[in-house]
Structure formats: structure tokens, C-alpha cells
Design an enzyme around this catalytic site. Structure first.
Site, PDB file in Angstrom:
ATOM      1  CG  ASP A 186       9.992   6.967  -5.392  1.00  0.00           C
ATOM      2  OD1 ASP A 186      10.316   5.774  -5.451  1.00  0.00           O
ATOM      3  OD2 ASP A 186       9.495   7.600  -6.349  1.00  0.00           O
ATOM      4  CD  GLU A 299       7.869   0.424  -5.926  1.00  0.00           C
ATOM      5  OE1 GLU A 299       6.712   0.712  -5.557  1.00  0.00           O
ATOM      6  OE2 GLU A 299       8.476   1.042  -6.822  1.00  0.00           O
TER       7      GLU A 299
END
Ligand SMILES: [Zn+2]
Length: 534
Positions: A186, A299
Site C-alpha cells: 500500500d 491501484e
């Protein structure tokens, strides 16, 4: 009972029948000298059976096979082989090497992309939360991203990408979870971040180009914005075409969203993200290189920028990335209102809803990626709206809220340890809160010395101000050392959580289960079982 019979077909993994699983777990616990063996972990697979257990915090894995048929994937692993329960039993430690070999041999332990399935990201800063996470999701239709950890979290907890993934793999094994899970690296901000997480085996890469974003663009006066715009034109080769492509145009979608790219809206988007576009491409290229054909997904995250992500910015970013051949499975905007850590949404829910609808329409129009909601825990009041506005095409990320369930266990089971940690982190709050979006005020929260044991949990876990103090100071709690260089709390926190594993798991199941309930996805299909690797 012949425990090998059920695994005749190579690759098929199946749980053992409950009674056989309990008996086998008890026998292996005794044989291995573990404190506990998990009956739920007992599976048969590829002609062997597997049971997971622990001694204290140490992980253990037992692999049983017919005498003389030691599986090839275990050949390089050090372990103790014993004859017991009518089989040869290889007792492995839960080291990185063992878990990596298991993950390479058994497809259901190999992380995979979330794809289009609605998905739920679980950050686990303790490495012990996976069983609770999986219980919370059971039967929901969500695909779990178990190993979701940002570089910031890894730095603050002093854990490596490999350790984070190992913990999730063991957690899945411990839970007998056979239907697959993801691993999300992330908020990667540098190529080095990408390298480290790709090497460890992550498959979701959340790329945050914040270092190339000019965050001040929306706050610039006209003259400064013009100057910055001219600089982008000079610096970014592709920028020359942007004026013609976007300026003064209106882009309409599904007869309900019109994105006007004119005046400031156009210039701000170009100035803010103009340099980030080539950087995202560079990062994506690096992901593909480093993962060498392994299925993975990207992402795009702009949720940690300083101002709300406009439709013009969203449109500009995704069109430019698409045009350069980049595909991504998620886009994380910064939403209107306050997504503070650990507490419910603060803001105008109708305005938020309109913007989520717009982002979802843009996502459908540009490849059908999911809208990713970061800092998504504890936002109970907006979950039904998010599920509806995105038509189920969303990903929700949570992290700190699982740490708060660990804090709950500490407050309830070892108030003395809790008081020590709390006193210490109250002193670190001003520093630790700096990179977080919160409004918790320690001045409003009584010091632990002024509270009865029975009130610690309520004040520091359930009430907002205390909760935010504990929420953002996890790094200090994990990494504080005394003058001799020893951990102040880390070992004691982990030892307590291992001892109180059932309580921790139940707390996670209950709290995250509340999230899942609010996000109910209509008509969601269950994720398919992991593919068979021959
Ligand atoms: Zn984020």
C-alpha cells in the site's frame, strides 16, 4: 481413518472432517510440543495433510505423508521427521523459508489479485489478526486482501514486506482458508518501495505518486498557477497536447455526469498531476518487470493529497494512464469531508454521495476499475451508500481498527501494561499524529492513572478522543526501547496477544463483521476457489 484418502487428486485441498481434524490436531500438538494446534487448519492436499500450531509466538507447521513419500517441495526445508499417527510427520518451523515453500507449492496460499470482485483490505500490524479478519468476511462475498501494509506502517512497526506476507500466509493456513487472498503493498512512493514489495511476493501494488504531485495547485493564485502551468509544459513532453485534448471541453458520461475541463479546473489538474503521470507509468513498468508475468494488479492512490479529488482530476489521470497502456484495478480519490482514522465519517453525506456516484461513473467509463476507499474503517454511517453508489464495485481499506482490537485486549487483560503503554504514547502523540488526519485531543482524555481499570477500555478504545490517541501511536508502542536498547512493550504486546488469541480473534470478528454487514453487496458471487497447480 485414512487421512490421505481424501486428497487423491493432486492439488485439491480440502478440510479434514471436524472429528478427524480435532484428533489429529491433538496428536500433533503433543508430538510437536506446541501450546496449541489449530483443528481448523487441518487439511488434506496433494497427497499430504497439514496442521498448523504455535508454541508461544513461534509458528509451527506439521506435514504428514505416507512413509517414504516425502513431498518434493519440502526437500530443501529443515525439519524434524517423526513416525506418528500412521504416517511420517515432518515438523517445520513457521520460518520465512517454510512459508515460502508452502506458498509456492500450494496454490491457495499464493496471494492473487482481487480483480473485479468487491474486496476488503485488512492491514494487520500485529501479524496475528488474519484469523479474525477471515471470520469477519466469512460468507460475505468479499475477496480479502490480507497482507495490506503501507511502507509507512512497515517502517513504523519495523516489519519487512516478507514478514507481513509470512504472517498473512500463516494466518490463512491456520484458518484453513482455501478460497484465496490478496496481498496489497500500500502507498508505494518510490521505485525502491516497489522493488522490496515485489521481491517479497505482493500482488496488489498501490502506487502513490505524491512525490511528483504539486499539491499546492488548488491553493495557488492565478499568476502562480500560470507560472506552474508553463513549467509543466516545459518539463513534461506529453503536456503539449493536453491543452488541445482537454481545455474548454466537456466530457459526458451516462447522461448524468458532465466533467467540464475549463479555466482553473483544467489548469489545476494539469499542474497538480502533470508530473505524476509519467511517474505512475514508470512505477507500473517497474512492477511488471519485477513481478515477471506473475498475475498482479495496480491501484492508483491520490487519497493522501491535500485537497478533494475533482472529477476533472480523476478524468485527466485515468485517461492519460489508459492512453499509455496502463491498466489498473482501483482508484482511490480523496473524498469530500473528513475520513479521520478510527472514527465515523464527518461531513455532508449527500455531497459525499454525489461525488462517489461521479467517481463511480468515471470508473465505469474508463475500464471498470473499483473505487477504493482508504481510511475506510469505522465509517458505519456511509457504508450502505458506498456499496450502492459504486454498484458494488469498490474496495475498502482498513488497518488501524485492527490494531485497536489489540489495544482492547491489552486494556482488558493487562491493565498494568496498558497504563505503561498509554502513558508513553500520550507523550508521543503530538509527533505521531503529524502524518495523520485526525482531531483527537489528548487534553480531553484523562491520563490512565486517573482511571479505574474497568474504564480504560471505554475511554481509550471506544470513545473517539482516546481512540485516536491509541490509533496513531502504534509505531511508538511497537518500537519504543529502553536505555539498554531492549523493547519497552513490543515483546509483551505480542506475548499477550498470542496468549489471548481467541479473545483477539473474536474482537476482530465482531468489529470488522459490523463493517461487512453495513457493506452488504447485493447479488455478489463468492470468490472462486484457488486454481489447481499441477
Ligand atoms: Zn490511503
Amino acid at each position: 481413518m485414512d487421512l490421505f484418502k481424501t486428497s487423491a487428486r493432486a492439488g485439491d485441498a480440502a478440510p479434514l472432517a471436524p472429528k478427524a481434524a480435532r484428533a489429529l490436531a491433538a496428536a500433533i500438538r503433543h508430538l510437536a510440543g506446541w501450546d496449541r494446534a489449530y483443528p481448523g487448519s487441518a487439511i488434506s492436499c496433494q497427497g499430504v495433510w497439514i496442521v498448523a500450531g504455535r508454541r508461544g509466538l513461534e509458528r509451527g507447521v506439521a506435514v504428514g505423508f505416507p512413509s517414504g513419500k516425502r513431498p518434493r517441495w519440502t526437500s530443501a526445508l529443515k525439519g524434524i521427521e517423526k513416525d506418528a499417527v500412521g504416517a511420517s510427520v515432518l515438523l517445520l518451523d513457521g520460518s520465512h523459508e517454510s512459508l515460502q515453500a508452502l506458498r509456492e507449492a500450494l496454490p491457495f496460499l499464493q496471494p492473487r489479485p482481487t480483480g473485479k470482485t468487491p474486496s476488503f483490505g485488512f492491514g494487520d500490524r500485529t501479524g496475528l489478526a488474519t484469523p479474525g479478519h477471515l471470520l469477519a468476511l466469512a460468507g460475505s462475498g468479499f475477496f480479502p486482501n490480507l497482507a495490506q501494509q503501507s511502507i509507512r506502517e512497515m517502517t513504523r512497526t519495523q516489519r519487512s514486506p516478507a514478514e507481513v506476507l509470512d504472517a498473512a500466509v500463516f494466518g490463512a493456513l491456520q484458518s484453513g482458508h482455501l478460497s484465496g487472498f490478496g496481498a496489497d503493498a500500500d502507498h508505494l512512493k518510490t521505485l525502491d518501495d516497489v522493488d522490496r514489495c515485489a521481491d517479497a511476493g505482493f500482488v496488489s501494488f498501490t502506487l502513490d505518486a505524491i512525490e511528483k504531485v504539486i499539491d499546492a495547485a488548488p491553493r495557488m493564485n492565478e499568476a502562480d498557477l500560470e507560472q506552474a502551468y508553463q513549467k509543466i509544459l516545459a518539463e513534461v513532453p506529453a503536456a503539449k497536447g493536453w491543452e488541445k485534448k482537454y481545455s474548454g471541453k466537456t466530457f459526458s458520461f451516462e447522461k448524468k455526469v458532465a466533467v467540464r475541463m475549463e479555466g482553473r479546473a483544467f489548469r489545476e489538474a494539469i499542474v497538480k498531476y502533470g508530473r505524476a503521470i509519467p511517474y505512475w507509468i514508470e512505477m507500473e513498468k517497474r512492477v511488471r518487470q519485477k513481478t515477471k508475468g506473475r498475475a498482479c494488479e495496480i491501484e492508483i492512490a491520490v487519497d493522501e493529497t491535500g485537497a478533494v479529488t475533482t472529477s476533472a482530476e480523476h478524468l485527466f489521470i485515468v485517461r492519460e494512464l489508459n492512453e499509455r497502456g496502463m491498466t489498473f484495478q482501483g482508484f482511490a480519490p480523496r473524498f469530500v469531508g473528513e475520513f479521520e482514522k478510527g472514527v465515523d465519517y464527518k461531513g455532508e453525506r449527500k455531497i459525499l454521495e454525489d461525488s462517489v456516484v461521479e467517481h463511480a461513473v468515471l470508473a465505469r467509463a474508463h475500464g471498470g476499475y473499483k473505487i477504493s476507499v482508504h481510511s475506510g474503517s469505522d465509517k458505519f454511517s456511509i457504508y450502505p451508500m458506498i456499496a450502492k453508489a459504486t454498484e458494488g464495485r469498490f474496495h475498502l481499506k482498513t488497518a488501524g481498527t485492527s490494531w485497536m482490537e489489540a489495544v482492547r485486549v491489552i486494556a482488558r487483560k493487562d491493565p498494568a501494561l496498558f497504563r505503561e503503554i498509554c502513558d508513553y504514547v500520550r507523550g508521543q502523540f503530538a509527533k505521531d499524529r503529524a502524518s495523520y488526519h485526525i482531531s483527537g485531543d489528548p487534553g480531553k482524555v484523562p491520563a490512565p492513572a486517573a482511571l479505574k481499570d474497568a474504564d480504560l477500555e471505554r475511554v481509550y478504545v471506544d470513545e473517539d478522543d482516546g481512540r485516536q490517541i491509541m490509533h496513531v501511536t502504534y509505531g511508538s508502542a511497537f518500537t519504543a526501547r529502553n536505555e539498554a536498547g531492549r523493547w519497552l512493550f513490543r515483546d509483551r504486546i505480542f506475548a499477550l496477544l498470542a496468549k489471548e488469541e481467541d479473545l483477539y480473534t473474536k474482537g476482530l470478528q465482531k468489529h470488522l463483521g459490523r463493517h461487512v454487514k453495513g457493506l452488504k453487496i447485493r447479488g455478489a458471487k463468492k470468490p472462486a476457489a484457488a486454481g489447481v497447480k499441477s
